[in-house]
Structure formats: structure tokens, C-alpha cells
Design a protein around this motif. Structure first.
Motif: not given
Ligand code: KG4
Ligand code: ZN
Length: 339
Positions: A115, A111, A171, A184, A142, A279, A307-308
Motif C-alpha cells: 500500500h 502487504h 467506516f 461500508g 480496513g 479511495a 484497495t487490495d
Molecule cells: O486496503 P483494503 O482494500 O483492505 C485492507 O488492507 O484492509 O481496505 C479496505 C477498506 C474497507 O474498510 C473499505 O470500507 C474501505 O477500505 N474503503 C473506503 C472506500 N473504499 C474502500 N473507505 C472510505 N471511502 C471509500 N471510497
């Protein structure tokens, strides 16, 4: 002959399927799971059940949107890990069954590599520049906060890592402390836009090398709020935007400090970011500014590829297909999986 890769992503709480044809995205369907919202975080068992319900309709839609029949798929690529085991199991089992039924190769994907390589997803009529090798990837999600030297599509070297919480966790946990809901990051990002980043100051960690730490920031944020709420019970409500702006500012300073150090150490000025936190509008803005200041070439993936999503899984699958790097039918998912 075209190479058509069907990608499957099910590592956390998004069920996604995508079709990539020779590096070009044909479709990317994502089903978000609403079921977790009232729990303030992802509930693993509920996530697995929702993946089971979503996976077939999501794949069907991805194929229809791509205009590709099952018989035209060259290989199926799936997220093997890292992630929630039950969730990964749904995607893995589906991919194995699909590969077997259609007599096509199975490709396992890390995964995190998805990214990192997301900037290589191409879209017709939208030629976006792609990083040249070697480049530095700031992987912020995350579950991870890493700086990676990407030597080519297959060779990754982690040069910085978090020693405790990931930045996305920081966050999410701070948002939870303020009662802002889950996830968050996006909420803090939105509120930060109207706040003053210098309204409050939070201590930055001292960590050696290119490594990160975010658990101290979370604790000091918690104590700061506790002390101020003791004096004014409406403290959070009255200062929400400033709290978010100051917190986000501190997080960005921490991220950027090590990135600048990594550029100095490696001499690499091709910079990409990836993962859900990529993002964040504040981070995107700051990295763009730094790029201008230090003459870096900066690559910011589109929001929907931060994001995923399964598009990033399919693009890695495409590169592995070229190398005939196929998985066996007895492959099992892995909750922990290093890059
Ligand atoms: O990559 P992802 O979708 O899942 C993982 O692989 O972990 O990341 C999710 C993370 C969450 O902690 C979420 O709060 C954060 O990405 N996230 C953000 C924003 N959009 C998503 N953090 C800060 N600002 C954003 N705009
Ligand atoms: Zn992710």
C-alpha cells in the motif's frame, strides 16, 4: 534483460495477480468475492475457498494480458501478511509451488509496504510523478491507520498508529449500524456527496502524539442514532446522506489533524496516501486542498491501486528482487505482520 515480477495478493477477500516489468505494470487482474455480501462482512473460511477457486484462472489471465510466458518470469512475489491466515495460505502455497516448478526466486511481501509503495507503480503512456524520499505515507485501510516516514524503498518508520479500530473499520462498522451493507466505506462516500457535513457534530478523540483512535467515534455514533431513533423511528432513513456526510467529515478531520502535526514534526512535505480508504473522495479532495495551502507535494494513487491488488505486491517484489532479498521454501504466512 527485463525483470518480470509476478505478484500474488490473497490477504483478505480479493484474489489478485499482476505482472510488473521493470517498474511498469503489464497486467493487474482482480477477482472480487461476491460470496460475503449477504453476511455483512468477510467470512474467513469462505474467503479461503474462493481464493482456491480463483487463483489459477487469475494468474493465467494476468500472464496472458501481460503477454508474458511463465519462462519469462524472473521471480514470484506474494503477500505473506498481515491478513486472514487461510487466505494468505492459498497465495503462499501457490507462490511456493510456482517458484519451485519454474526454478525462480520466491519473494515475501508485507502487504502494508505494498500500500505504501503503490505510488511507484508506473504505467506506459501515463507518466505519473512519484514521491521523492523521504516522504510521509498516510496508510489508511480496513486494518490500519498509520503515518509512516518512508526513507527509501526499503526503510519505513511508523510514527503514528491506531490504538484501537482502523479507519476502514470505523467506516464499515458505522455503515453496518445504518444498515448500509459491506464494505461500508464506498457507500458512505457516495451518500456523503449529497449530504451536509455540518448537519451533525460528533466528538473527536483526544489521543497523544501522532496516534489515532476510532472506536470512540463509532460508539458515540451508535448512541447518537439510538437516542434519535427513540424519538423518530425513521431517523436514519430520513437523514442518511447528512449522517454519512457528517461522519465522513469527522473522520477526515481526525486523519488530517495528525497528518498536519506529522508534517510539522518531521518537516517532510512529500505526502502520499495508500490503502482502501485512500479511495475516499472526501479525503482525496481535502489532502489536495491542504497540499495547495501548505505547499505539500501530494501523491494520490489511482483508485484501482488503493484497495487490495497484486500490482502493489509486484512493485515491492521488484525492489526486493534488485536487492536479491529472496525467501526460503519453508516460509509460512503470518496473520499479524508489522511494517
Ligand atoms: O486496503 P483494503 O482494500 O483492505 C485492507 O488492507 O484492509 O481496505 C479496505 C477498506 C474497507 O474498510 C473499505 O470500507 C474501505 O477500505 N474503503 C473506503 C472506500 N473504499 C474502500 N473507505 C472510505 N471511502 C471509500 N471510497
Ligand atoms: Zn490492504
Amino acid at each position: 534483460m527485463n525483470i518480470n515480477i509476478l505478484g500474488i495478493e490473497s490477504s483478505c477477500d480479493d484474489t489478485s495477480a499482476a505482472v510488473i516489468q521493470d517498474e511498469y505494470l503489464l497486467s493487474n487482474v482482480i477477482a472480487n468475492q461476491e460470496v460475503h455480501f449477504s453476511y455483512g462482512g468477510v467470512v474467513p473460511e469462505l474467503a479461503s475457498r474462493a481464493h482456491q477457486q480463483n487463483i489459477i484462472p487469475v494468474v493465467e489471465r494476468a500472464l496472458v494480458k501481460a503477454g508474458i510466458g511463465k519462462s519469462e518470469i524472473s521471480a514470484i512475489a506474494f503477500t505473506r501478511g498481515p491478513g486472514l491466515l487461510g487466505s494468505l495460505l492459498v497465495g503462499t502455497s501457490f507462490a511456493k509451488g510456482f517458484a519451485l516448478a519454474n526454478n525462480i526466486p520466491l519473494i515475501e511481501i508485507n502487504h502494508l509496504q505494498g500500500h505504501v509503495l503503490a505510488p511507484f507503480i508506473r504505467e506506459k503512456q501515463k507518466e505519473n510523478p512519484v514521491p521523492s524520499f523521504p516522504f510521509l505515507s498516510l496508510l489508511i485501510s480496513g486494518g490500519h491507520s498509520q503515518i509512516i516516514v518512508v526513507k527509501n524503498h526499503y526503510d519505513f518508520k511508523v510514527i503514528g498508529n491506531t490504538i484501537d479500530d482502523a479507519v476502514g473499520e470505523a467506516f464499515d462498522k458505522c455503515a453496518k449500524i445504518m444498515g448500509l451493507g459491506y464494505p461500508g466505506g464506498p457507500v458512505i462516500d457516495k451518500l456523503a456527496k449529497t449530504g451536509n457535513p455540518n448537519a451533525f457534530a460528533f466528538a473527536k478523540p483526544r489521543v497523544a502524539d501522532l496516534n489515532y483512535s476510532f472506536s470512540g467515534l463509532k460508539t458515540s455514533f451508535l448512541y447518537f442514532l439510538r437516542d434519535n431513533i427513540a424519538k423518530n423511528k425513521n431517523f436514519i432513513e430520513e437523514n442518511k446522506a447528512d449522517l454519512c456526510a457528517a461522519l465522513q467529515h469527522t473522520i477526515i478531520e481526525i486523519l488530517i489533524g495528525k497528518l498536519i502535526k506529522a508534517v510539522k514534526q518531521t518537516g517532510i512535505k512529500e505526502i502520499a496516501i495508500g490503502g482502501g480508504v485512500a479511495a475516499n473522495s472526501g479525503i482525496r479532495e481535502k489532502i489536495t486542498q491542504l497540499g495547495k495551502k501548505y505547499h505539500w507535494n501530494v501523491y494520490l494513487p489511482e483508485f484501482r491501486f488503493t484497495t487490495d491488488n497484486a500490482a502493489m505486491i509486484a512493485i515491492v517484489g521488484y525492489y526486493k528482487y534488485l536487492k536479491k532479498d529472496f525467501a526460503r521454501q519453508d516460509i509460512a504466512p503470518m496473520a499479524r505482520f508489522e511494517i
